[in-house]
Scaffold this motif. Structure first.
Motif, PDB file in Angstrom:
ATOM      1  N   PRO A 162      13.121  47.361  72.931  1.00 11.02           N
ATOM      2  CA  PRO A 162      13.145  46.043  72.307  1.00 11.02           C
ATOM      3  C   PRO A 162      14.353  45.893  71.383  1.00 11.02           C
ATOM      4  O   PRO A 162      14.753  46.857  70.714  1.00 11.02           O
ATOM      5  N   TRP A 163      14.896  44.680  71.341  1.00 13.13           N
ATOM      6  CA  TRP A 163      16.069  44.417  70.494  1.00 13.13           C
ATOM      7  C   TRP A 163      16.151  42.916  70.298  1.00 13.13           C
ATOM      8  O   TRP A 163      16.440  42.184  71.243  1.00 13.13           O
ATOM      9  N   TYR A 164      15.862  42.473  69.098  1.00 12.46           N
ATOM     10  CA  TYR A 164      15.876  41.044  68.832  1.00 12.46           C
ATOM     11  C   TYR A 164      16.047  40.823  67.338  1.00 12.46           C
ATOM     12  O   TYR A 164      15.946  41.758  66.547  1.00 12.46           O
ATOM     13  N   SER A 165      16.320  39.590  66.952  1.00  9.01           N
ATOM     14  CA  SER A 165      16.577  39.259  65.559  1.00  9.01           C
ATOM     15  C   SER A 165      15.469  38.377  65.000  1.00  9.01           C
ATOM     16  O   SER A 165      14.644  37.827  65.745  1.00  9.01           O
ATOM     17  N   LYS A 166      15.468  38.228  63.701  1.00  9.80           N
ATOM     18  CA  LYS A 166      14.475  37.392  63.046  1.00  9.80           C
ATOM     19  C   LYS A 166      14.528  35.975  63.608  1.00  9.80           C
ATOM     20  O   LYS A 166      15.612  35.404  63.785  1.00  9.80           O
TER      21      LYS A 166
ATOM     22  N   GLN B 194      13.587  35.155  66.620  1.00  6.53           N
ATOM     23  CA  GLN B 194      13.556  35.232  68.079  1.00  6.53           C
ATOM     24  C   GLN B 194      12.227  35.826  68.545  1.00  6.53           C
ATOM     25  O   GLN B 194      11.584  36.565  67.802  1.00  6.53           O
ATOM     26  N   PRO B 195      11.849  35.541  69.802  1.00  2.06           N
ATOM     27  CA  PRO B 195      10.738  36.295  70.387  1.00  2.06           C
ATOM     28  C   PRO B 195      11.193  37.727  70.664  1.00  2.06           C
ATOM     29  O   PRO B 195      12.389  38.030  70.604  1.00  2.06           O
ATOM     30  N   ILE B 196      10.259  38.604  70.964  1.00  2.00           N
ATOM     31  CA  ILE B 196      10.625  39.982  71.322  1.00  2.00           C
ATOM     32  C   ILE B 196      11.410  39.952  72.628  1.00  2.00           C
ATOM     33  O   ILE B 196      10.987  39.350  73.618  1.00  2.00           O
ATOM     34  N   LEU B 197      12.570  40.589  72.627  1.00  2.00           N
ATOM     35  CA  LEU B 197      13.413  40.671  73.817  1.00  2.00           C
ATOM     36  C   LEU B 197      13.492  42.130  74.261  1.00  2.00           C
ATOM     37  O   LEU B 197      13.639  43.034  73.433  1.00  2.00           O
ATOM     38  N   TRP B 198      13.415  42.350  75.567  1.00  2.00           N
ATOM     39  CA  TRP B 198      13.399  43.700  76.140  1.00  2.00           C
ATOM     40  C   TRP B 198      14.632  43.910  76.998  1.00  2.00           C
ATOM     41  O   TRP B 198      15.015  43.030  77.786  1.00  2.00           O
ATOM     42  N   TRP B 199      15.253  45.086  76.882  1.00  2.00           N
ATOM     43  CA  TRP B 199      16.575  45.327  77.457  1.00  2.00           C
ATOM     44  C   TRP B 199      16.612  46.622  78.268  1.00  2.00           C
ATOM     45  O   TRP B 199      15.956  47.607  77.944  1.00  2.00           O
ATOM     46  N   SER B 200      17.459  46.602  79.298  1.00  2.00           N
ATOM     47  CA  SER B 200      17.816  47.807  80.056  1.00  2.00           C
ATOM     48  C   SER B 200      19.263  47.638  80.523  1.00  2.00           C
ATOM     49  O   SER B 200      19.524  47.251  81.662  1.00  2.00           O
ATOM     50  N   PRO B 201      20.232  47.920  79.636  1.00  2.00           N
ATOM     51  CA  PRO B 201      21.639  47.630  79.947  1.00  2.00           C
ATOM     52  C   PRO B 201      22.222  48.563  81.000  1.00  2.00           C
ATOM     53  O   PRO B 201      21.712  49.655  81.250  1.00  2.00           O
ATOM     54  N   ASP B 202      23.298  48.106  81.598  1.00  2.00           N
ATOM     55  CA  ASP B 202      24.019  48.881  82.611  1.00  2.00           C
ATOM     56  C   ASP B 202      25.515  48.623  82.411  1.00  2.00           C
ATOM     57  O   ASP B 202      25.971  47.488  82.580  1.00  2.00           O
TER      58      ASP B 202
ATOM     59  N   PRO C  87      30.188  47.077  59.565  1.00  2.00           N
ATOM     60  CA  PRO C  87      31.327  46.202  59.845  1.00  2.00           C
ATOM     61  C   PRO C  87      31.055  45.272  61.033  1.00  2.00           C
ATOM     62  O   PRO C  87      30.579  45.714  62.080  1.00  2.00           O
ATOM     63  N   GLY C  88      31.340  43.980  60.842  1.00  2.00           N
ATOM     64  CA  GLY C  88      31.210  43.015  61.935  1.00  2.00           C
ATOM     65  C   GLY C  88      29.790  42.628  62.269  1.00  2.00           C
ATOM     66  O   GLY C  88      29.542  41.933  63.252  1.00  2.00           O
ATOM     67  N   GLN C  89      28.815  43.045  61.459  1.00  2.00           N
ATOM     68  CA  GLN C  89      27.422  42.742  61.762  1.00  2.00           C
ATOM     69  C   GLN C  89      26.807  41.940  60.632  1.00  2.00           C
ATOM     70  O   GLN C  89      26.873  42.318  59.465  1.00  2.00           O
ATOM     71  N   ARG C  90      26.191  40.807  60.977  1.00  2.00           N
ATOM     72  CA  ARG C  90      25.490  39.985  60.008  1.00  2.00           C
ATOM     73  C   ARG C  90      23.986  40.144  60.226  1.00  2.00           C
ATOM     74  O   ARG C  90      23.490  39.996  61.338  1.00  2.00           O
ATOM     75  N   GLY C  91      23.281  40.471  59.168  1.00  2.00           N
ATOM     76  CA  GLY C  91      21.845  40.634  59.298  1.00  2.00           C
ATOM     77  C   GLY C  91      21.499  41.941  60.002  1.00  2.00           C
ATOM     78  O   GLY C  91      22.312  42.853  60.123  1.00  2.00           O
TER      79      GLY C  91
ATOM     80  N   ILE D  72      13.924  44.352  61.907  1.00  2.00           N
ATOM     81  CA  ILE D  72      13.185  43.441  61.043  1.00  2.00           C
ATOM     82  C   ILE D  72      11.820  44.034  60.683  1.00  2.00           C
ATOM     83  O   ILE D  72      11.454  45.115  61.159  1.00  2.00           O
ATOM     84  N   LYS D  73      11.079  43.331  59.854  1.00  2.00           N
ATOM     85  CA  LYS D  73       9.812  43.854  59.332  1.00  2.00           C
ATOM     86  C   LYS D  73       8.869  44.300  60.442  1.00  2.00           C
ATOM     87  O   LYS D  73       8.265  45.379  60.370  1.00  2.00           O
ATOM     88  N   ASP D  74       8.717  43.473  61.499  1.00  2.00           N
ATOM     89  CA  ASP D  74       7.802  43.837  62.579  1.00  2.00           C
ATOM     90  C   ASP D  74       8.234  45.120  63.276  1.00  2.00           C
ATOM     91  O   ASP D  74       7.392  45.937  63.671  1.00  2.00           O
ATOM     92  N   MET D  75       9.535  45.301  63.448  1.00  2.00           N
ATOM     93  CA  MET D  75      10.044  46.517  64.074  1.00  2.00           C
ATOM     94  C   MET D  75       9.776  47.729  63.179  1.00  2.00           C
ATOM     95  O   MET D  75       9.345  48.783  63.652  1.00  2.00           O
ATOM     96  N   ILE D  76      10.029  47.576  61.889  1.00  2.00           N
ATOM     97  CA  ILE D  76       9.795  48.682  60.965  1.00  2.00           C
ATOM     98  C   ILE D  76       8.332  49.104  61.008  1.00  2.00           C
ATOM     99  O   ILE D  76       8.009  50.302  61.091  1.00  2.00           O
TER     100      ILE D  76
END
Length: 248
Positions: A51-55, A57-65, A111-115, A119-123
């Protein structure tokens, strides 16, 4: 426009869609929704999904290539950095300060990252995984002060790295290298680093196509693992040992 498969929060056993259906833009986005229960998280990691998402947003699920992957015998520390560790009095521990590590990863400026995506739910979700013995941290201390750390999820003999931080120069490098040294000694060959960046590459991260990565994961997650605290297994480990020849 592609419509993402939606996961229902009522059933954490619902299977994820095949990773081959993940979007190319943004790379690896596979599904939306669901929850962060231990059942769903373990199912996700077993299939190379995270999972990887921001405050907001809904929960987003990833499998990058491709995938960023460390071989546990392939983490690189520069000769200069190693020399500096020879007389270093830093101490490495495991699972003794998990909450502090994840909070530091969430709040330390990058560096280069805002926020932050931590987030709380992830923690709360990863703290629960830690309490159940599936999430672990390696911590670096100097004079009793936490100066670096890394945390992630262990399934079988596969470690899925989530984030790391430094409060003092070199803290995260030592945490990563110490984690790799111990995993290598335990017979765990790989650390997932999710998405590559220049810093990870400089430390030895490799780019793996999704399919070979998933094939490796499939062969490791069903092997006997180490569920539960790693604190006593690691003990108070001197960081100066990373100056010795071998892993890290």
């Amino acid at each position: 426009m592609s419509v993402l498969p939606a996961l229902l929060p009522a059933d954490p056993h619902t299977p994820f869609p095949p990773v081959e259906q993940a979007l190319r833009h943004p790379d690896g986005l596979l599904a939306v929704g669901g929850d962060l229960t231990p059942t769903r998280l373990l199912n996700a990691y077993r299939h190379g999904i995270f999972p990887w998402y921001s405050k907001g947003q809904p929960i987003l699920w990833w499998s990058p290539d491709p995938r960023a992957v460390f071989r546990t015998d392939g983490v690189r520390l520069s000769s200069k950095f190693r020399r500096g560790l020879r007389h270093c009095d830093w101490t490495v521990r495991a699972d003794s300060a998990f909450a502090q590590v994840i909070e530091a990863c969430a709040h330390i400026p990058r560096p280069g990252q805002r926020g932050t995506w931590i987030i709380k739910d992830m923690i709360q979700a990863y703290q629960r995984m830690h309490e159940l013995g599936h999430a672990h941290s390696f911590e670096v201390f100097a004079d009793g002060r936490l100066i670096g750390g890394i945390y992630g999820i262990a399934v079988g003999r596969m470690f899925f790295g989530e984030s790391m931080f430094s409060a003092q120069s070199g803290g995260s490098k030592v945490a990563l290298a110490a984690l790799a040294r111990h995993l290598y000694d335990w017979g765990w060959p790989l650390i997932d680093a999710q998405v590559e960046n220049e810093h990870l590459v400089s430390l030895g991260a490799e780019r793996w196509p999704r399919r070979p990565f998933l094939d490796a994961v499939e062969g490791l997650v069903d092997q006997p693992g180490l569920v539960g605290p790693w604190t006593q297994r690691v003990g108070d480990w001197p960081a100066c040992r990373l100056a010795e020849p071998g892993t890290g």
